[in-house]
Design an enzyme around this catalytic site. Structure first.
Site, PDB file in Angstrom:
ATOM      1  N   SER A   1       0.831  -1.206   0.000  1.00  0.00           N
ATOM      2  CA  SER A   1       0.000   0.000   0.000  1.00  0.00           C
ATOM      3  C   SER A   1       0.863   1.254   0.000  1.00  0.00           C
ATOM      4  O   SER A   1       1.619   1.510   0.943  1.00  0.00           O
ATOM      5  CB  SER A   1      -0.912   0.009   1.228  1.00  0.00           C
ATOM      6  OG  SER A   1      -1.464   1.303   1.390  1.00  0.00           O
TER       7      SER A   1
ATOM      8  N   HIS B   1      -1.188  -1.286  -4.282  1.00  0.00           N
ATOM      9  CA  HIS B   1      -2.467  -0.909  -3.664  1.00  0.00           C
ATOM     10  C   HIS B   1      -2.496   0.607  -3.445  1.00  0.00           C
ATOM     11  O   HIS B   1      -1.592   1.178  -2.845  1.00  0.00           O
ATOM     12  CB  HIS B   1      -2.580  -1.655  -2.325  1.00  0.00           C
ATOM     13  CG  HIS B   1      -3.875  -1.491  -1.618  1.00  0.00           C
ATOM     14  ND1 HIS B   1      -4.994  -2.252  -1.901  1.00  0.00           N
ATOM     15  CD2 HIS B   1      -4.250  -0.658  -0.613  1.00  0.00           C
ATOM     16  CE1 HIS B   1      -5.990  -1.908  -1.101  1.00  0.00           C
ATOM     17  NE2 HIS B   1      -5.566  -0.928  -0.308  1.00  0.00           N
TER      18      HIS B   1
ATOM     19  N   ASP C   1      -4.748   3.790  -1.993  1.00  0.00           N
ATOM     20  CA  ASP C   1      -5.845   4.129  -1.089  1.00  0.00           C
ATOM     21  C   ASP C   1      -6.355   5.540  -1.328  1.00  0.00           C
ATOM     22  O   ASP C   1      -5.662   6.517  -1.073  1.00  0.00           O
ATOM     23  CB  ASP C   1      -5.355   4.029   0.364  1.00  0.00           C
ATOM     24  CG  ASP C   1      -5.089   2.596   0.762  1.00  0.00           C
ATOM     25  OD1 ASP C   1      -6.042   1.808   0.780  1.00  0.00           O
ATOM     26  OD2 ASP C   1      -3.914   2.270   1.038  1.00  0.00           O
TER      27      ASP C   1
ATOM     28  N   MET D   1      -9.121   8.359  -0.333  1.00  0.00           N
ATOM     29  CA  MET D   1     -10.035   8.735   0.765  1.00  0.00           C
ATOM     30  C   MET D   1     -10.639  10.103   0.485  1.00  0.00           C
ATOM     31  O   MET D   1     -10.005  10.941  -0.158  1.00  0.00           O
ATOM     32  CB  MET D   1      -9.266   8.803   2.085  1.00  0.00           C
ATOM     33  CG  MET D   1      -8.515   7.547   2.427  1.00  0.00           C
ATOM     34  SD  MET D   1      -7.563   7.765   3.927  1.00  0.00           S
ATOM     35  CE  MET D   1      -6.552   6.286   3.895  1.00  0.00           C
TER      36      MET D   1
ATOM     37  N   HIS E   1      -8.251   1.116  -4.051  1.00  0.00           N
ATOM     38  CA  HIS E   1      -9.193   0.956  -2.925  1.00  0.00           C
ATOM     39  C   HIS E   1      -9.854   2.306  -2.654  1.00  0.00           C
ATOM     40  O   HIS E   1      -9.213   3.230  -2.155  1.00  0.00           O
ATOM     41  CB  HIS E   1      -8.387   0.459  -1.704  1.00  0.00           C
ATOM     42  CG  HIS E   1      -9.188   0.329  -0.455  1.00  0.00           C
ATOM     43  ND1 HIS E   1      -8.601   0.180   0.786  1.00  0.00           N
ATOM     44  CD2 HIS E   1     -10.533   0.312  -0.234  1.00  0.00           C
ATOM     45  CE1 HIS E   1      -9.536   0.074   1.707  1.00  0.00           C
ATOM     46  NE2 HIS E   1     -10.720   0.164   1.124  1.00  0.00           N
TER      47      HIS E   1
ATOM     48  N   MET F   1     -12.086   4.545  -0.656  1.00  0.00           N
ATOM     49  CA  MET F   1     -12.770   4.775   0.629  1.00  0.00           C
ATOM     50  C   MET F   1     -13.514   6.094   0.503  1.00  0.00           C
ATOM     51  O   MET F   1     -13.195   7.088   1.158  1.00  0.00           O
ATOM     52  CB  MET F   1     -11.738   4.814   1.759  1.00  0.00           C
ATOM     53  CG  MET F   1     -11.198   3.443   2.111  1.00  0.00           C
ATOM     54  SD  MET F   1      -9.674   3.533   3.040  1.00  0.00           S
ATOM     55  CE  MET F   1      -8.515   3.575   1.686  1.00  0.00           C
TER      56      MET F   1
ATOM     57  N   MET G   1     -11.500  -5.549   5.407  1.00  0.00           N
ATOM     58  CA  MET G   1     -10.701  -4.599   6.183  1.00  0.00           C
ATOM     59  C   MET G   1     -10.390  -5.241   7.534  1.00  0.00           C
ATOM     60  O   MET G   1     -11.297  -5.663   8.253  1.00  0.00           O
ATOM     61  CB  MET G   1     -11.470  -3.289   6.400  1.00  0.00           C
ATOM     62  CG  MET G   1     -11.614  -2.414   5.164  1.00  0.00           C
ATOM     63  SD  MET G   1     -10.076  -2.103   4.261  1.00  0.00           S
ATOM     64  CE  MET G   1      -9.070  -1.290   5.505  1.00  0.00           C
TER      65      MET G   1
ATOM     66  N   ASP H   1      -6.575  -6.156   4.384  1.00  0.00           N
ATOM     67  CA  ASP H   1      -5.940  -4.831   4.386  1.00  0.00           C
ATOM     68  C   ASP H   1      -5.941  -4.252   5.796  1.00  0.00           C
ATOM     69  O   ASP H   1      -7.000  -3.987   6.359  1.00  0.00           O
ATOM     70  CB  ASP H   1      -6.747  -3.935   3.430  1.00  0.00           C
ATOM     71  CG  ASP H   1      -6.129  -2.562   3.228  1.00  0.00           C
ATOM     72  OD1 ASP H   1      -5.028  -2.304   3.756  1.00  0.00           O
ATOM     73  OD2 ASP H   1      -6.769  -1.742   2.529  1.00  0.00           O
TER      74      ASP H   1
END
Ligand code: DX5
Ligand code: ZN
Length: 216
Positions: free
Chosen positions: A6, A31, A33, A35, A64, A66, A135, A173
């Protein structure tokens, strides 16, 4: 084991170097992330960073999201070349439609569950998804402590996948480290995301190799 480091835990002052390390490592995917400060209480990075990374990263991008309304960004992610789009179950009222849209755009579709969301909610979608991301910490931050109950969830999900004849992979994760990784592998995980365990190490490539060598 499929390993997806990540980038959240990388040194953002030298992203080029970090991507270079990933390219030369045994990592399978990268990966990423995303947000929004709404779905999770934090904001990471967005499309300007993804657009910069996509052309220089040789590994498939495991994105991913979020964020609320993740489906808004399906075509944009497909266009930049993302391989996997992870959307949260909790963020999609019409999850089946979103999964279809992701497939229509040419990407693999993964559904992500928060720690408090039970695996049984996937019963009617499990055969339509390519992967389930469990998660193992509450989403939003790197470096948190692994939630032990996640091991039971991995086993429950594995049972559902085998019973239904689904081909979904199980990805985890959060809080993956030298102690939790072997337990997760034993429980039936196929893909491990690791942030601080990889990027916080003196030799990140060694950590990737160590996770890679775990047998399911
Ligand atoms: C957290 C992110 C993770 C994070 C994991 O919301 O989804 O991908 O980078 O960090 P570690 O591996 O440090 O727990
Ligand atoms: Zn993540």
């Amino acid at each position: 084991m499929i390993v997806s480091p990540s980038l959240l835990a990388a040194d953002f002052t030298c992203l080029n170097k970090e991507i270079d390390m990933i390219n030369h490592s045994e990592a399978d995917w990268l990966h990423l992330d995303i947000m929004d400060g709404v779905f999770v209480p934090n904001i990471s990075f967005g499309f300007s960073v993804l657009d910069a990374i996509a052309p220089i990263c040789t590994k498939p991008l495991d994105v991913h999201l979020m964020i609320v309304e993740p489906e808004k960004f399906t075509n944009r992610l497909a266009k930049l070349g993302a391989s996997i789009m992870n959307v949260h179950y909790e963020a999609c009222t019409h999850l089946h439609r979103v999964i279809q849209q992701i497939h229509d755009a040419g990407m693999k579709a993964a559904v992500t569950l928060n720690p408090s969301t039970p695996v049984c909610v996937l019963e009617d979608i499990i055969k339509d998804v390519d992967m389930v991301l469990l998660m193992t910490v509450n989403p939003g931050f790197g470096g948190q402590q692994f939630i032990e109950h996640s091991l039971d969830k991995v086993r429950m999900l594995k049972e559902m996948i085998e019973r239904t004849g689904s081909h979904a992979l199980i990805e985890v994760d959060g809080g993956v480290n030298a102690r939790t990784a072997p337990l997760l592998a034993q429980a039936g995980v196929d893909v491990m995301v690791a942030g601080s365990y990889v990027f916080g190490a003196e030799n990140p490539e060694e950590r990737i190799k160590e996770l890679k060598n775990l047998t399911v």
